[in-house]
Design a protein around this motif. Sequence first.
Motif, short mmCIF file in Angstrom:
data_model
loop_
_atom_site.label_atom_id
_atom_site.label_comp_id
_atom_site.label_asym_id
_atom_site.label_seq_id
_atom_site.Cartn_x
_atom_site.Cartn_y
_atom_site.Cartn_z
N GLU A 59 5.05 1.75 -4.85
CA GLU A 59 4.47 1.75 -6.19
C GLU A 59 4.95 0.58 -7.04
O GLU A 59 4.18 0.00 -7.81
CB GLU A 59 4.83 3.06 -6.91
N ALA A 110 0.82 -1.21 0.00
CA ALA A 110 0.00 0.00 0.00
C ALA A 110 0.85 1.26 0.00
O ALA A 110 0.39 2.33 -0.44
CB ALA A 110 -0.93 0.00 1.20
N THR A 111 2.08 1.16 0.48
CA THR A 111 2.94 2.35 0.62
C THR A 111 4.05 2.40 -0.41
O THR A 111 4.93 3.26 -0.32
CB THR A 111 3.55 2.40 2.04
N THR A 141 -4.76 -6.48 1.95
CA THR A 141 -4.03 -5.72 0.93
C THR A 141 -4.99 -4.98 0.01
O THR A 141 -4.76 -3.81 -0.35
CB THR A 141 -3.12 -6.65 0.12
N GLY A 158 -3.01 -3.12 -4.80
CA GLY A 158 -2.05 -3.87 -4.00
C GLY A 158 -2.19 -5.37 -4.20
O GLY A 158 -1.19 -6.09 -4.31
N LYS A 168 -7.20 2.92 -4.74
CA LYS A 168 -6.42 2.80 -5.98
C LYS A 168 -6.86 1.55 -6.74
O LYS A 168 -6.05 0.84 -7.33
CB LYS A 168 -4.92 2.71 -5.66
N CYS A 225 -7.79 -1.24 -5.62
CA CYS A 225 -7.29 -2.46 -4.98
C CYS A 225 -6.03 -2.99 -5.65
O CYS A 225 -5.78 -4.20 -5.69
CB CYS A 225 -8.38 -3.54 -4.96
N THR A 231 -5.67 -0.66 -0.29
CA THR A 231 -5.47 0.04 -1.57
C THR A 231 -6.80 0.22 -2.32
O THR A 231 -6.81 0.36 -3.54
CB THR A 231 -4.47 -0.73 -2.46
N LYS A 232 -7.90 0.22 -1.58
CA LYS A 232 -9.22 0.32 -2.24
C LYS A 232 -9.39 1.66 -2.96
O LYS A 232 -10.15 1.75 -3.93
CB LYS A 232 -10.34 0.11 -1.24
#
Length: 452
Positions: free
Chosen positions: A142, A139-140, A172, A183, A179, A181, A176-177
């Motif tokens: 890229e 999540a942190t 995960t 992740g 984005k 999801c 990152t929902k």
Amino acid sequence: MLETKDILETINMIDNEDLDVRTITMGISLLDCMDNDIDKACQKVYDKVCYSAKDLVKTGMDIESEYGIPIINKRVSVTPIGMVAAPCKNQDITKFAKTLDKAADTLGINFIGGYSALVQKGFASGDMELIKSIPEALATTEKVCSSVNIGSTKAGINMDAVKIMGQIVKDTAELTKDKDCIGAAKLVVFCNAPEDNPFMAGAFHGVGEADKVINVGVSGPGVVRAALTKCENHNIAQIADVIKKTAFKITRMGQLVAQQASKRLDVPFGIVDLSLAPTPAVGDSVAYILEEMGLEGCGAHGTTAALAMLNDAVKKGGVMASSRVGGLSGAFIPVSEDAGMIAAAENGYLDITKLESMTAVCSVGLDMIVVPGDTSADVISAVIADEAAIGMVNTKTTAVRLIPAIGKKAGDTLNFGGLLGYGPVMELRKGSPAKFINRGGQIPAPLQALKN
């Protein structure tokens, strides 16, 4: 000696049939970067990765320019961080993920793989800490990709790890929902994970590999499909022969790129992974190859047989073209990354059960499948266990990359963009596996593991 027609044929494959080298991946050992102090270990990791791969992107671009061969991705894989982090007890393991992400940005590469743990037979020091850190790590960052190997033919299936990974996949996606999801799209759960795989998100640098190595992944579904359009009156054996010859040509191109990259970077040449890796581009699809053989839609009865023949023919043609075939090497069937697979799912030809049966005969497994956001962790674990069992019993690599679409239900769509494409949210089977998953323990290795 190359003939003019061979050169022109290759040019046509590149220009009109989506032929490319999907990735040049440099594998780098981090075993000499271990340290009790996590900050010192991370600095060693950053320095080694950046020094070792400093010319990777430029070399890939130079080869692409000189030979006219598209090289889509330049990537790095590293020793499973679960091992590297072993001495760093009670410290923040996500620092390794952030360090890898920083190195990827410095190098200008697309992805870096190896935020991984190998726990098929149990948890060594560092493994559990890494697994628990995966949601936050993905999540942190890229460009960091993660994988966990939970089973093998030799060891059986670690059901304690299977249970944990169902929750990790869910967490995960949740983190990152905002984005889409993403992740969960960077996390793979393996059985029989290969140590020389150049493809993300499952790439890591195995402990039996050299200190540094160059692995190349080729791709050519569009080329195979174009070849089959000329086979209207061929029988199945003749079609298999056409696929073998086409795979040979594709792999020879990959071999050329691998040897050039190895020579220019002064890094040993590892393997060519001859997998047919599709993209969302129209025509660049494994599903369309199967339909070109005569199926009304990918997923119709006959699909598994057609896919088995395709996978076998690709391997036979590729092995003749290179003495260093490895990695996954077969036909990928990711749903969101393949325009034909997306269409087949949307039109009702494909469901999770049919996809599972197809994974018994191809590479790699249930890949890039979007499932409802309210899917429980137990169900995700059960899907992982089913797929691992196929790999364990058949002595092949299988994997699961499920993306729980938080806030979405079956029939909705999740869009990642780029090579990851988009996917329809697919319905899973009814019934709770919770009691089975919560038993834990180890599924013993099958009888075929006893080959000594």
